[in-house]
Design a protein around this motif. Structure first.
Motif, PDB file in Angstrom:
ATOM      1  N   THR A  95       0.856  -1.206   0.000  1.00  0.00           N
ATOM      2  CA  THR A  95       0.000   0.000   0.000  1.00  0.00           C
ATOM      3  C   THR A  95       0.885   1.246   0.000  1.00  0.00           C
ATOM      4  O   THR A  95       1.961   1.248   0.585  1.00  0.00           O
ATOM      5  CB  THR A  95      -0.951   0.036   1.214  1.00  0.00           C
ATOM      6  N   SER A  96       0.388   2.317  -0.646  1.00  0.00           N
ATOM      7  CA  SER A  96       1.260   3.452  -0.951  1.00  0.00           C
ATOM      8  C   SER A  96       1.931   4.045   0.296  1.00  0.00           C
ATOM      9  O   SER A  96       3.111   4.393   0.253  1.00  0.00           O
ATOM     10  CB  SER A  96       0.505   4.510  -1.740  1.00  0.00           C
ATOM     11  N   GLU A  97       1.201   4.107   1.419  1.00  0.00           N
ATOM     12  CA  GLU A  97       1.805   4.765   2.597  1.00  0.00           C
ATOM     13  C   GLU A  97       2.915   3.937   3.252  1.00  0.00           C
ATOM     14  O   GLU A  97       3.639   4.421   4.109  1.00  0.00           O
ATOM     15  CB  GLU A  97       0.730   5.169   3.624  1.00  0.00           C
ATOM     16  N   TYR A  98       3.062   2.676   2.830  1.00  0.00           N
ATOM     17  CA  TYR A  98       4.111   1.812   3.410  1.00  0.00           C
ATOM     18  C   TYR A  98       5.260   1.562   2.428  1.00  0.00           C
ATOM     19  O   TYR A  98       6.142   0.768   2.710  1.00  0.00           O
ATOM     20  CB  TYR A  98       3.510   0.469   3.854  1.00  0.00           C
ATOM     21  N   ARG A  99       5.219   2.236   1.285  1.00  0.00           N
ATOM     22  CA  ARG A  99       6.273   1.971   0.285  1.00  0.00           C
ATOM     23  C   ARG A  99       7.612   2.607   0.691  1.00  0.00           C
ATOM     24  O   ARG A  99       7.645   3.529   1.488  1.00  0.00           O
ATOM     25  CB  ARG A  99       5.835   2.512  -1.084  1.00  0.00           C
ATOM     26  N   GLY A 100       8.690   2.105   0.085  1.00  0.00           N
ATOM     27  CA  GLY A 100      10.010   2.673   0.326  1.00  0.00           C
ATOM     28  C   GLY A 100      10.594   2.293   1.676  1.00  0.00           C
ATOM     29  O   GLY A 100      11.554   2.903   2.148  1.00  0.00           O
ATOM     30  N   GLN A 101      10.017   1.283   2.329  1.00  0.00           N
ATOM     31  CA  GLN A 101      10.521   0.867   3.653  1.00  0.00           C
ATOM     32  C   GLN A 101      11.104  -0.546   3.611  1.00  0.00           C
ATOM     33  O   GLN A 101      11.307  -1.158   4.646  1.00  0.00           O
ATOM     34  CB  GLN A 101       9.379   0.883   4.672  1.00  0.00           C
ATOM     35  N   GLY A 102      11.275  -1.091   2.407  1.00  0.00           N
ATOM     36  CA  GLY A 102      11.862  -2.429   2.312  1.00  0.00           C
ATOM     37  C   GLY A 102      10.857  -3.552   2.505  1.00  0.00           C
ATOM     38  O   GLY A 102      11.246  -4.711   2.685  1.00  0.00           O
ATOM     39  N   ILE A 103       9.533  -3.251   2.454  1.00  0.00           N
ATOM     40  CA  ILE A 103       8.538  -4.313   2.688  1.00  0.00           C
ATOM     41  C   ILE A 103       8.495  -5.282   1.505  1.00  0.00           C
ATOM     42  O   ILE A 103       8.503  -6.502   1.681  1.00  0.00           O
ATOM     43  CB  ILE A 103       7.150  -3.700   2.966  1.00  0.00           C
ATOM     44  N   ALA A 104       8.510  -4.737   0.281  1.00  0.00           N
ATOM     45  CA  ALA A 104       8.432  -5.621  -0.891  1.00  0.00           C
ATOM     46  C   ALA A 104       9.658  -6.529  -0.960  1.00  0.00           C
ATOM     47  O   ALA A 104       9.531  -7.737  -1.187  1.00  0.00           O
ATOM     48  CB  ALA A 104       8.304  -4.787  -2.166  1.00  0.00           C
ATOM     49  N   ILE A 105      10.843  -5.973  -0.741  1.00  0.00           N
ATOM     50  CA  ILE A 105      12.048  -6.816  -0.828  1.00  0.00           C
ATOM     51  C   ILE A 105      12.022  -7.849   0.307  1.00  0.00           C
ATOM     52  O   ILE A 105      12.444  -8.994   0.131  1.00  0.00           O
ATOM     53  CB  ILE A 105      13.356  -5.956  -0.851  1.00  0.00           C
ATOM     54  N   GLY A 106      11.446  -7.456   1.446  1.00  0.00           N
ATOM     55  CA  GLY A 106      11.295  -8.415   2.548  1.00  0.00           C
ATOM     56  C   GLY A 106      10.389  -9.579   2.144  1.00  0.00           C
ATOM     57  O   GLY A 106      10.680 -10.745   2.445  1.00  0.00           O
ATOM     58  N   LEU A 107       9.295  -9.274   1.440  1.00  0.00           N
ATOM     59  CA  LEU A 107       8.379 -10.333   0.968  1.00  0.00           C
ATOM     60  C   LEU A 107       9.092 -11.248  -0.029  1.00  0.00           C
ATOM     61  O   LEU A 107       8.983 -12.472   0.036  1.00  0.00           O
ATOM     62  CB  LEU A 107       7.139  -9.707   0.309  1.00  0.00           C
ATOM     63  N   VAL A 108       9.833 -10.629  -0.961  1.00  0.00           N
ATOM     64  CA  VAL A 108      10.546 -11.423  -1.982  1.00  0.00           C
ATOM     65  C   VAL A 108      11.575 -12.334  -1.307  1.00  0.00           C
ATOM     66  O   VAL A 108      11.659 -13.533  -1.599  1.00  0.00           O
ATOM     67  CB  VAL A 108      11.232 -10.487  -3.012  1.00  0.00           C
ATOM     68  N   GLN A 109      12.342 -11.761  -0.371  1.00  0.00           N
ATOM     69  CA  GLN A 109      13.398 -12.565   0.273  1.00  0.00           C
ATOM     70  C   GLN A 109      12.807 -13.702   1.102  1.00  0.00           C
ATOM     71  O   GLN A 109      13.330 -14.813   1.111  1.00  0.00           O
ATOM     72  CB  GLN A 109      14.296 -11.661   1.130  1.00  0.00           C
ATOM     73  N   GLU A 110      11.678 -13.434   1.767  1.00  0.00           N
ATOM     74  CA  GLU A 110      11.043 -14.494   2.560  1.00  0.00           C
ATOM     75  C   GLU A 110      10.523 -15.611   1.624  1.00  0.00           C
ATOM     76  O   GLU A 110      10.650 -16.795   1.916  1.00  0.00           O
ATOM     77  CB  GLU A 110       9.895 -13.910   3.398  1.00  0.00           C
ATOM     78  N   ALA A 111       9.936 -15.205   0.479  1.00  0.00           N
ATOM     79  CA  ALA A 111       9.441 -16.212  -0.481  1.00  0.00           C
ATOM     80  C   ALA A 111      10.600 -17.072  -0.977  1.00  0.00           C
ATOM     81  O   ALA A 111      10.506 -18.305  -1.017  1.00  0.00           O
ATOM     82  CB  ALA A 111       8.760 -15.516  -1.665  1.00  0.00           C
ATOM     83  N   LEU A 112      11.731 -16.434  -1.323  1.00  0.00           N
ATOM     84  CA  LEU A 112      12.881 -17.181  -1.844  1.00  0.00           C
ATOM     85  C   LEU A 112      13.474 -18.081  -0.759  1.00  0.00           C
ATOM     86  O   LEU A 112      13.872 -19.214  -1.025  1.00  0.00           O
ATOM     87  CB  LEU A 112      13.945 -16.214  -2.380  1.00  0.00           C
ATOM     88  N   ARG A 113      13.499 -17.590   0.482  1.00  0.00           N
ATOM     89  CA  ARG A 113      14.036 -18.397   1.589  1.00  0.00           C
ATOM     90  C   ARG A 113      13.203 -19.680   1.740  1.00  0.00           C
ATOM     91  O   ARG A 113      13.734 -20.779   1.848  1.00  0.00           O
ATOM     92  CB  ARG A 113      13.991 -17.562   2.886  1.00  0.00           C
ATOM     93  N   ARG A 114      11.864 -19.526   1.683  1.00  0.00           N
ATOM     94  CA  ARG A 114      10.991 -20.702   1.841  1.00  0.00           C
ATOM     95  C   ARG A 114      11.154 -21.686   0.692  1.00  0.00           C
ATOM     96  O   ARG A 114      11.156 -22.895   0.892  1.00  0.00           O
ATOM     97  CB  ARG A 114       9.525 -20.262   1.925  1.00  0.00           C
ATOM     98  N   LEU A 115      11.252 -21.134  -0.546  1.00  0.00           N
ATOM     99  CA  LEU A 115      11.391 -22.023  -1.710  1.00  0.00           C
ATOM    100  C   LEU A 115      12.708 -22.795  -1.647  1.00  0.00           C
ATOM    101  O   LEU A 115      12.745 -23.990  -1.920  1.00  0.00           O
ATOM    102  CB  LEU A 115      11.318 -21.202  -3.010  1.00  0.00           C
ATOM    103  N   LYS A 116      13.773 -22.092  -1.248  1.00  0.00           N
ATOM    104  CA  LYS A 116      15.086 -22.745  -1.152  1.00  0.00           C
ATOM    105  C   LYS A 116      15.026 -23.849  -0.098  1.00  0.00           C
ATOM    106  O   LYS A 116      15.511 -24.961  -0.322  1.00  0.00           O
ATOM    107  CB  LYS A 116      16.127 -21.690  -0.768  1.00  0.00           C
ATOM    108  N   LYS A 117      14.373 -23.533   1.039  1.00  0.00           N
ATOM    109  CA  LYS A 117      14.271 -24.521   2.121  1.00  0.00           C
ATOM    110  C   LYS A 117      13.524 -25.770   1.647  1.00  0.00           C
ATOM    111  O   LYS A 117      13.800 -26.885   2.077  1.00  0.00           O
ATOM    112  CB  LYS A 117      13.521 -23.875   3.295  1.00  0.00           C
ATOM    113  N   GLN A 118      12.575 -25.568   0.725  1.00  0.00           N
ATOM    114  CA  GLN A 118      11.818 -26.718   0.213  1.00  0.00           C
ATOM    115  C   GLN A 118      12.562 -27.473  -0.893  1.00  0.00           C
ATOM    116  O   GLN A 118      12.042 -28.429  -1.442  1.00  0.00           O
ATOM    117  CB  GLN A 118      10.477 -26.254  -0.342  1.00  0.00           C
TER     118      GLN A 118
END
Ligand SMILES: CC(C)(COP(=O)(O)OP(=O)(O)OC[C@H]1O[C@@H](n2cnc3c(N)ncnc32)[C@H](O)[C@@H]1OP(=O)(O)O)[C@@H](O)C(=O)NCCC(=O)NCCS
Length: 285
Positions: A95-118
Motif C-alpha cells: 500500500t502506498s503509505e508503506y512503500r520505500g521501507q523495504g517491505i516488498a524486498i522483505g516479501l521477496v526474500q522471505e518467499a525465496l528463503r521458503r522455496l530454497k528450504k523446500q
C-alpha cells in the motif's frame, strides 16, 4: 509496531482481495475476473491452516502460498507464490503509505528463503512495471525473456490452410504449466487442453490452452516444434476458439515469448491486438 511477514490467514483474505483490487483491479477487470468468487476460493484454500493447499500439493506437486506483510492486524503488502517445477512469484503489492521501507524486498526474500528450504533450484517472476523490475533485480533476479500478450474477442472466424489439422494429446513434451493440476483441475475449475497442429504428417506447432475459473478469457500458449511453419498457426487458433466458446469464454489471449515472436504476424493478420508486454526474470536458488 514493526511490519511482520507471515502466511495469509483466512481472516486476512478480505484485506488481501482489497490489495489485489487496488494493485491489479484494471488487469483483473480486463480478464473478466470475478473477484467475489476468487475471494471465496482463496478462503477455502487457506482454511484449516492451509490443509486444502497441502492436499493439492500432495496430489499434484503444485501449490500456492500467499505471504502477507502486516502492521498489527492490518495487511499492508502481499505476495503470492505458485509452486510448480519452477515456482513463480505473482502479484506483489504494497500500500502506498508503506512503500520505500523495504517491505516488498522483505516479501521477496522471505518467499525465496521458503522455496530454497523446500529444495527448489530456481524461481521466476514476470513484471510489467519498471519499478517492479528494479525490485526483482534488487532481489537477485535476472531478465531472460520477454512476453507480449495479444487478445481477440469471440466469436471469431478463421480460415485454415489446406492439409493442416489439430489433434488433442494427453501430454506435451513441455514442462507442466503451473495451473496444470492434473486430476484436481476439475475441482479447482481450471481447464487445460494440449493440442498439436500438423501439416500433412508433420507435427509443427503445439499449444497449451488454459481457462481459469471466474474469467471470461481463455489463454493459448503456443510452442514452435518446427520453425518456419507459422502458416499452421490458424488451425490451432480455430481449435482454441471452438474450445473456449464451448466453455463460455468471450475473449482469447495468446502470449508470445522471444522464441514464438515469429507468430505475431499471424495474430495481427487475424485481428488480434497487443494488450500488454512484460519481462520474465529468473533466479537460481
Ligand atoms: C513495486 C512495489 C511492490 C515496491 O514496494 P516497496 O515496499 O516500496 O519496495 P521496497 O521498499 O522493498 O524496495 C525494494 C527495491 O525495489 C526498488 N524500488 C522500489 N520502489 C522503487 C521506486 N519507486 N523507484 C525505483 N526503485 C524502486 C529498489 O531497487 C528498492 O531497493 P532500494 O531501496 O535498496 O533501492 C510497490 O511500489 C507497489 O506495490 N507498486 C504497485 C504494484 C506493482 O507495480 N506491482 C508489481 C506488478 S508487476
Amino acid at each position: 509496531m514493526p511490519v511482520e511477514i507471515s502466511n495469509l490467514s483466512r481472516r486476512d483474505v478480505d484485506q488481501y482481495i482489497d490489495l489485489l483490487r487496488a494493485g491489479f483491479g484494471e488487469e483483473l477487470g480486463q480478464r473478466g475476473t470475478n473477484i467475489a468468487r476468487t475471494a471465496h476460493m482463496a478462503k477455502v484454500l487457506v482454511s484449516c491452516g492451509g490443509l486444502p493447499l497441502r492436499l493439492i500439493k500432495a496430489v499434484t506437486g503444485h501449490s500456492l502460498f500467499i505471504l502477507a506483510a502486516k502492521d498489527g492486524s492490518h495487511v499492508v503488502g502481499a505476495l503470492g507464490v505458485l509452486e510448480a517445477r519452477s515456482p513463480s512469484l505473482i502479484g506483489i503489492y504494497v500500500t502506498s503509505e508503506y512503500r520505500g521501507q523495504g517491505i516488498a524486498i522483505g516479501l521477496v526474500q522471505e518467499a525465496l528463503r521458503r522455496l530454497k528450504k523446500q529444495g527448489y533450484k530456481e524461481a521466476h517472476v514476470s513484471v510489467i512495471d519498471h519499478t517492479a523490475q528494479l525490485l526483482a533485480q534488487r532481489g537477485g533476479f535476472v531478465p531472460y525473456d520477454h512476453t507480449d500478450l495479444y487478445e481477440h474477442s469471440l466469436p471469431a472466424n478463421i480460415s485454415i490452410p489446406d492439409g493442416a489439422f489439430v489433434k488433442g494429446v494427453q501430454r506435451l513434451s513441455l514442462p507442466r504449466h503451473a495451473y496444470d493440476l492434473g486430476p484436481l483441475n476439475h475441482i479447482t475449475g481450471v481447464r487445460v487442453r494440449r493440442l498439436i497442429a500438423h501439416l500433412g504428417k508433420e507435427p509443427t506447432l503445439a499449444a497449451m490452452l488454459i481457462a481459469l475459473p471466474h474469467q471470461i478469457v481463455g489463454e493459448i500458449q503456443p510452442v514452435i516444434i518446427i520453425p518456419g511453419r507459422e502458416e499452421v498457426f490458424p488451425a490451432l487458433l480455430e481449435a482454441g476458439y471452438k474450445w473456449f466458446s464451448h466453455l463460455g469464454r468471450t475473449l482469447v489471449s495468446v502470449s508470445l515469448h522471444d522464441d514464438t515472436a515469429s507468430l505475431a504476424d499471424v495474430l495481427t493478420s487475424e485481428g488480434f491486438v497487443k494488450r500488454r508486454s512484460w519481462v520474465e526474470l529468473r533466479i537460481d536458488l
